[in-house]
Design a protein around this motif. Structure first.
Motif, PDB file in Angstrom:
ATOM      1  N   MET B   1      -6.226 -10.361  -4.525  1.00  0.00           N
ATOM      2  CA  MET B   1      -5.061  -9.588  -4.053  1.00  0.00           C
ATOM      3  C   MET B   1      -5.171  -8.157  -4.572  1.00  0.00           C
ATOM      4  O   MET B   1      -5.023  -7.904  -5.762  1.00  0.00           O
ATOM      5  N   ASP B   3      -4.387  -4.277  -5.348  1.00  0.00           N
ATOM      6  CA  ASP B   3      -3.185  -3.599  -5.821  1.00  0.00           C
ATOM      7  C   ASP B   3      -2.481  -2.890  -4.657  1.00  0.00           C
ATOM      8  O   ASP B   3      -3.104  -2.206  -3.856  1.00  0.00           O
ATOM      9  N   ILE B   4      -1.159  -3.093  -4.576  1.00  0.00           N
ATOM     10  CA  ILE B   4      -0.424  -2.518  -3.433  1.00  0.00           C
ATOM     11  C   ILE B   4      -0.440  -0.993  -3.487  1.00  0.00           C
ATOM     12  O   ILE B   4      -0.536  -0.306  -2.469  1.00  0.00           O
ATOM     13  N   SER B   5      -0.389  -0.453  -4.696  1.00  0.00           N
ATOM     14  CA  SER B   5      -0.334   1.018  -4.793  1.00  0.00           C
ATOM     15  C   SER B   5      -1.656   1.632  -4.349  1.00  0.00           C
ATOM     16  O   SER B   5      -1.693   2.735  -3.802  1.00  0.00           O
ATOM     17  N   ILE B   7      -3.509   0.441  -1.938  1.00  0.00           N
ATOM     18  CA  ILE B   7      -3.492   0.460  -0.468  1.00  0.00           C
ATOM     19  C   ILE B   7      -2.643   1.613   0.029  1.00  0.00           C
ATOM     20  O   ILE B   7      -3.029   2.349   0.945  1.00  0.00           O
ATOM     21  N   VAL B   8      -1.489   1.806  -0.611  1.00  0.00           N
ATOM     22  CA  VAL B   8      -0.609   2.895  -0.193  1.00  0.00           C
ATOM     23  C   VAL B   8      -1.317   4.232  -0.372  1.00  0.00           C
ATOM     24  O   VAL B   8      -1.294   5.097   0.516  1.00  0.00           O
ATOM     25  N   ARG B 113       8.881   9.359  -2.400  1.00  0.00           N
ATOM     26  CA  ARG B 113       7.508   9.216  -2.852  1.00  0.00           C
ATOM     27  C   ARG B 113       6.886  10.597  -2.914  1.00  0.00           C
ATOM     28  O   ARG B 113       7.073  11.411  -2.040  1.00  0.00           O
TER      29      ARG B 113
END
Ligand code: SF4
Ligand code: SF4
Lengths: 191, 341
Positions: B1, B3-5, B7-8, B113
């Motif tokens: 999985m 890291d979501i950050s 991908i962002v 953001r």
């Protein structure tokens, strides 16, 4: 000697601070902001020439409507390019101011150089160079102007002073293109 | 999985690249229009006028024309290089923008953001820009060489000679800026010029203006603009290196040329005129507007110069490069170094 050296130093300083460039750039900047001198011809503005302008020939009549031309052929003799053809005939019906009138009076505009010798030569001031200047067409039909066509008064009346820019409209029709000037709405040219 | 950050961040990067590329692709359209308008007005004409109100649609008409034009590859040309050259000219012009900072940070409203208004903050940004924009010359040389035409070849040769001579002076002026700002990162260079007008590198007297003059002249020569547009000198070379090109391939060269113009304007602003920093404290004007305003002024300046100055002769070009700019930059380097001890 020293004078020359000082001059050189002067020149050097001038070069270092780009005086020439600055001069040139300020001139072009002046042009950039002063607005254009282009006429928006044909659909907004049209130039109406001065009276002395030498454009398309016009044949005149006197105040009684009689043709001034006496078919003396002086114009065709005076013409340096021999582009005027005059064939005289006798006519005592009062078409002309004398009993000799032109049967044919035609000018070949392709050869004409608009020198105005014809109008100088004319003893009766019958032929004048007028102020119509839109002589182009897409075939050669408009090169040869006949008497009948030249006797029609031109679009700018003789009394109009000229030397102005008039508002105009552009008309495109199957019959041809026409730029109609509105002589009531005029202004001096911008330059 | 993953890291979501991450991908962002990646998505943001892709979006930024996409936006910048799109803008750069569209930019030549207004630039050709503006250039012709400026040309027209400087020559007391109107410029484009008939296509659309005030000729505004002229660039689109040109675009349609260029797309519809026959794409000619000369019979005796080196086909592969001939087709490669426009791309070689165009790519570096785009790639340069990876390092250019358009602004600092900006918070997107509503989602709170922070995004940075640059694609990458390289610690050697200034070197990257110089190196990549230097690569564009390959397109010109390949184009000149592969067309198998003497004019194109001479144009290509001239451009390479010009590039070599002036790249040195431009690099020197970059060194000067690095000395003044004490960093190689474009971001840091801009930040070091913060505050007011007097902190800009240009106003670091007496060396700032000299560095700027060297940079300006050098980069004018490098992007082949008047008065140094010898590679495409119409009077002697036809059209220079792109004599044999037509249609879209020619358009790519034009694109590269206009982007180079923008790059030089942007670099002048970033290196000498404080990037997005305001000249004095004015409330409510976002920094990006200052940046754009300065860039636009510079673009106008280059067009203005183009329609004012005549073209230099080839030997004059070389003299200016080797005998004036390089010695001056050496002297200036010493002075700057002493001032910065
Ligand atoms: S203007 Fe000159 S060339 Fe033309 S018809 Fe008259 S005399 Fe001949
Ligand atoms: S126009 Fe004048 S010069 Fe020519 S034939 Fe007629 S009267 Fe004579």
């Amino acid at each position: 000697m020293s004078g020359k050296e000082r001059l050189n130093i002067f020149e050097l300083i001038k070069k270092v601070v780009f005086t020439d460039f600055v001069k040139g750039l300020s001139i072009t900047l002046g042009y950039n902001v002063r607005g254009s001198m282009t006429l928006k011809y044909p659909d907004q503005e049209k130039w109406i020439p001065y009276k002395r302008f030498r454009g398309l020939h016009t044949l005149n009549r006197d105040e009684n409507g009689r043709e001034l031309c006496v078919a003396c052929e002086l114009c065709s003799k005076a013409c340096p390019t021999q582009c005027i053809t005059v064939i005289p005939m006798e006519d005592d019906t009062g078409r002309g101011i004398s009993d000799r009138v032109a049967k044919v009076w035609k000018v070949d505009l392709v050869r004409c150089l608009f020198c105005g010798y014809c109008e100088d030569a004319c003893p009766t001031r019958a032929v004048r160079l007028g102020r119509d200047y839109e002589l182009a067409c897409s075939d050669s039909s408009c090169n040869l102007k006949q008497r009948e066509e030249l006797l029609v008064p031109q679009s700018v009346p003789e009394s109009f002073e000229g030397g102005v820019v008039a508002a105009s409209t552009f008309e495109a029709s199957p019959a041809g293109l026409r730029v109609k000037a509105d002589l009531t709405k005029t202004k001096k040219r911008p330059w | 999985m993953p890291d979501i950050s991450l991908i962002v961040a990646l998505a943001l990067m892709v979006i930024k690249v996409f936006i910048v590329t799109t803008i750069l692709f569209v930019l030549p359209l207004p630039l050709t229009y503006v250039e012709r308008k400026v040309a027209g007005h400087i020559q007391v004409r109107l410029g484009p006028w008939r296509v659309g109100p005030h000729g505004l649609l002229q660039p689109f008409a040109d675009m349609i024309k260029l797309i519809l034009k026959e794409d000619i590859v000369p019979d005796k040309a080196d086909k592969f290089l001939f087709k490669l050259a426009p791309l070689m000219a165009m790519l570096p012009a785009f790639v340069v923008y990876a390092a250019i900072p358009f602004g600092d940070k900006w918070t997107i409203p509503f989602i709170d953001r922070e995004v940075t208004l640059y694609i990458a903050d390289m610690n050697v940004g200034i070197l990257y820009v110089l190196a990549i924009s230097g690569l564009g010359i390959y397109g010109l040389i390949f184009g000149g060489w592969s067309s198998n035409s003497k004019y194109a070849l001479i144009g290509g040769l001239r451009s390479s000679a010009q590039m070599i001579s002036y790249e040195i002076a431009v690099s020197f002026s970059a060194i000067g800026v690095v000395l003044l700002s004490r960093s190689l990162s474009l971001l840091e260079i801009v930040k070091s010029q913060g505050g007011n007008l007097l902190h800009w590198n240009f106003f670091y007297l007496p060396v700032g203006p000299v560095w700027f003059a060297i940079f300006l002249i050098g980069s004018l020569a490098e992007i082949n603009r008047v008065p140094f547009d010898l590679p495409e000198d119409e009077g002697t070379l036809g059209a220079g290196f792109h004599t044999e090109y037509s249609g879209m391939r020619f358009a790519f060269f034009m694109l590269a040329e206009y982007l180079a113009l923008v790059t030089v304007s942007v670099m002048s602003v970033v290196l000498f005129f404080g990037g997005w920093n305001a000249p004095f404290n004015v409330p409510f004007v976002p920094p990006i507007l200052w940046f754009l305003g300065k860039v636009i002024l510079f673009i106008y300046f280059f067009m203005w110069v183009r329609f004012t100055l005549p073209r230099y002769r080839y030997d004059q070009l070389m003299t200016i490069g080797w005998k004036i700019l390089i010695p001056v930059s050496l002297v200036n380097l010493i002075i700057t170094g002493l001032m910065k001890i």
